[in-house]
Write an enzyme that holds these catalytic residues in place. Structure first.
Site, mmCIF file in Angstrom:
data_model
loop_
_atom_site.group_PDB
_atom_site.id
_atom_site.type_symbol
_atom_site.label_atom_id
_atom_site.label_comp_id
_atom_site.label_asym_id
_atom_site.label_seq_id
_atom_site.Cartn_x
_atom_site.Cartn_y
_atom_site.Cartn_z
ATOM 1 N N THR A 213 11.130 -0.804 9.454
ATOM 2 C CA THR A 213 11.405 -1.267 8.096
ATOM 3 C C THR A 213 12.562 -2.269 8.125
ATOM 4 O OG1 THR A 213 10.628 0.823 7.182
ATOM 5 C CG2 THR A 213 12.035 -0.528 5.761
ATOM 6 N N ASN B 22 -1.814 0.211 10.360
ATOM 7 C CA ASN B 22 -1.385 1.605 10.456
ATOM 8 C C ASN B 22 -2.328 2.588 9.773
ATOM 9 O OD1 ASN B 22 0.014 -0.079 8.351
ATOM 10 N ND2 ASN B 22 0.385 1.951 7.491
ATOM 11 N N GLN C 132 2.397 -0.307 15.448
ATOM 12 C CA GLN C 132 1.305 0.572 15.912
ATOM 13 C C GLN C 132 0.719 0.088 17.242
ATOM 14 O OE1 GLN C 132 0.402 3.447 14.567
ATOM 15 N NE2 GLN C 132 1.476 3.333 12.615
ATOM 16 N N SER D 156 9.181 0.301 16.664
ATOM 17 C CA SER D 156 10.003 1.429 16.222
ATOM 18 C C SER D 156 9.904 2.605 17.192
ATOM 19 C CB SER D 156 9.497 1.869 14.841
ATOM 20 O OG SER D 156 10.280 2.935 14.351
ATOM 21 N N HIS E 183 10.163 5.960 16.725
ATOM 22 C CA HIS E 183 9.474 7.220 16.400
ATOM 23 C C HIS E 183 7.961 7.105 16.394
ATOM 24 C CE1 HIS E 183 8.345 6.846 12.008
ATOM 25 N NE2 HIS E 183 9.177 5.835 12.099
ATOM 26 N N THR F 284 28.237 -0.020 14.234
ATOM 27 C CA THR F 284 28.429 0.657 15.524
ATOM 28 C C THR F 284 27.086 1.080 16.088
ATOM 29 O OG1 THR F 284 30.608 1.430 14.858
ATOM 30 C CG2 THR F 284 29.529 2.647 16.645
ATOM 31 N N CYS G 37 0.223 9.007 -2.772
ATOM 32 C CA CYS G 37 0.834 9.658 -3.918
ATOM 33 C C CYS G 37 1.844 8.722 -4.559
ATOM 34 C CB CYS G 37 1.546 10.920 -3.448
ATOM 35 S SG CYS G 37 1.245 12.305 -4.511
HETATM 36 C C1 LIG Z 1 5.692 3.208 10.592
HETATM 37 C C2 LIG Z 1 5.500 1.761 10.317
HETATM 38 C C3 LIG Z 1 6.527 0.987 9.765
HETATM 39 C C4 LIG Z 1 7.853 1.587 9.359
HETATM 40 O O1 LIG Z 1 8.601 1.912 10.498
HETATM 41 P P1 LIG Z 1 9.967 2.756 10.398
HETATM 42 O O2 LIG Z 1 10.508 2.678 11.787
HETATM 43 O O3 LIG Z 1 9.564 4.114 9.990
HETATM 44 O O4 LIG Z 1 10.834 2.075 9.406
HETATM 45 C C5 LIG Z 1 6.298 -0.352 9.575
HETATM 46 N N1 LIG Z 1 5.126 -0.917 9.906
HETATM 47 C C6 LIG Z 1 4.117 -0.204 10.432
HETATM 48 C C7 LIG Z 1 2.851 -0.889 10.787
HETATM 49 C C8 LIG Z 1 4.266 1.157 10.656
HETATM 50 O O5 LIG Z 1 3.264 1.855 11.169
#
Ligand SMILES: *Cc1c(COP(=O)(O)O)cnc(C)c1O
Length: 411
Positions: free
Chosen positions: A75, A160, A188, A208, A210, A249, A335
């Site tokens: 994000t 995604n 993705q 990202s 996670h 930081t 939602c």
């Molecule tokens: C999950 C996702 C995001 C957001 O990523 P975060 O690290 O959670 O902010 C943005 N773009 C796509 C395509 C995603 O799958």
């Protein structure tokens, strides 16, 4: 029997790999220095951890370590790339019109769409490309939309919700030949599929931690440094970390974990891709053979190996989700504060509202097993067949009545 519930929501987030956690742990309690402390060992050691992570992250996408900016995730990376380019390359001062043209697509992630919408309010012109039924944005579509004043094209690599794969290298080539800047939200894609920012003609790329079995709250933005040297206006100002593009930081344990996650993805990418593709194909073919009126959304081939999005006709979406409580996955409903809206991504492909609500996104990952997929196939089949026994519309469909021709009595 697998352990329940089964996690098939890896497109939303992934389990952090224990090897990543192990790599991070010393950076909380032992190597806890501020990487900006230049005059003692605590600082130097923290900096060394970051340097190693930067090399690993760069290596995953064929970039130079200096081209990696650590962020808090995709994000933030998307916001920095999009707003940063728009402000830096604006053709007219803030507050005026005709500040420049931006191209994106209607079924991008909100973390792209919302920054673009803000820029539109600030005087930038925006072209929103619409995909075909297959969910793809083609190089032709982008080529036709390019204008003399186009400063930025932002098109995601893999979607995604439906996992469709846009032809990013082809789009990049066209955008670069035109002289505009090309950004891709590759959240993705990266870590699952081979990526090279040079041969794939990319100027800015977001990913990202996670989503690639690393920690939450950490990610990276690739910023090209030569041919051309891309410049951004910083969106977070302060201590000047990350070449001044992203002050604050450093999240040292997060960065170290992100680097390890990148390294593991690079090592295991090829075998994981084959393993997950086989599981996805089994999932899709079994569901399609056991359930009629069941459609896989998006292009038949150009899709990510780890996920599928399937619509089931003649079942009610909420009822379906209730029946498969042991399977953690996403539905085709979003939602909002007031109501359950059909997914705007499925809508963009022309999927009707009813069918969008009764769609499932099933996304697998490193920890998904064949046993879990077998269980999911049985559970989903049972749920759909059971719900259809209660559906008068399904009976009519089976009797050969074309539902779409029925005139419903209004009341
Ligand atoms: C999950 C996702 C995001 C957001 O990523 P975060 O690290 O959670 O902010 C943005 N773009 C796509 C395509 C995603 O799958």
């Amino acid at each position: 029997m697998p352990d329940l519930p089964i996690y098939l929501d890896n497109a939303a987030t992934t389990r952090c790999d224990p090897r990543v956690v192990e790599e991070m742990l010393p950076y909380f309690t032992e190597t806890y220095g501020n990487a900006g402390s230049r005059n003692h060992k605590f600082g130097w050691d923290a900096e060394a951890g970051i340097d190693k992570a930067r090399e690993r992250a760069a290596s995953l996408i064929g970039a130079q370590p200096k081209e990696i900016i650590f962020t808090s995730g995709s994000t933030e990376g998307n916001n920095l790339a999009i707003k940063g380019v728009a402000e830096m390359y604006s053709k007219a001062p803030a507050g005026s019109e005709k500040r420049g043209h931006i191209i994106t697509a209607i079924h991008e992630h909100k973390a792209v769409l919302d920054p673009v919408k803000r820029l539109q309010k600030q005087g930038f012109e925006v072209t929103m490309l619409e995909p075909g039924q297959d969910g793809l944005i083609t190089a032709e579509m982008v080529k036709d939309a390019l204008r003399e004043d186009t400063i930025l094209v932002t098109i995601m690599w893999a979607n995604n919700e439906i996992g469709t794969i846009n032809p990013v290298p082809e789009i990049g080539k066209i955008v670069k030949a035109h002289g505009a800047i090309f950004h891709t939200d590759a959240t993705q894609w990266v870590g699952k599929m081979p990526t090279n920012v040079d041969t794939d003609s990319i100027d800015l790329l977001t990913w990202s931690g996670h989503k690639i079995f690393g920690p939450k709250g950490i990610g990276a933005l690739y910023v090209r440094r030569r041919k051309p040297r891309v410049r951004l206006t910083a969106q977070i100002e302060g201590g000047g970390q990350e070449r001044g593009y992203r002050s604050g930081t450093h999240n040292v344990p997060g960065i170290v974990g992100f680097g390890k996650a990148c390294e593991l993805c690079a090592e295991e990418m090829d075998s994981e891709r084959d393993r997950l593709l086989a599981l996805r194909q089994k999932l899709e073919s079994e569901l399609k053979s056991r359930i009629d009126v069941c459609e896989v959304n998006g292009h038949a081939e150009r899709r990510m190996p780890n996920m599928t999005n399937i619509s089931f006709g003649f079942v009610e979406g909420e009822g379906l989700m209730m029946k498969i409580k042991d399977i953690a996955c996403s539905s085709g409903s979003a939602c909002t504060s007031a109501s359950l809206e059909p997914s705007y991504v499925l809508k963009a492909l022309g999927v009707g509202d009813e069918l969008a609500h009764s769609s499932l996104r099933l996304s697998m990952g490193r920890f998904t097993t064949a046993e879990e997929i077998d269980y999911a196939i049985n559970e989903i089949t049972d749920a759909v067949l059971h719900l259809r026994k209660l559906s008068p519309l399904y009976d009519m469909h089976m009797e050969g009545i074309d539902i779409s021709t029925i005139e419903w009595a209004s009341h």
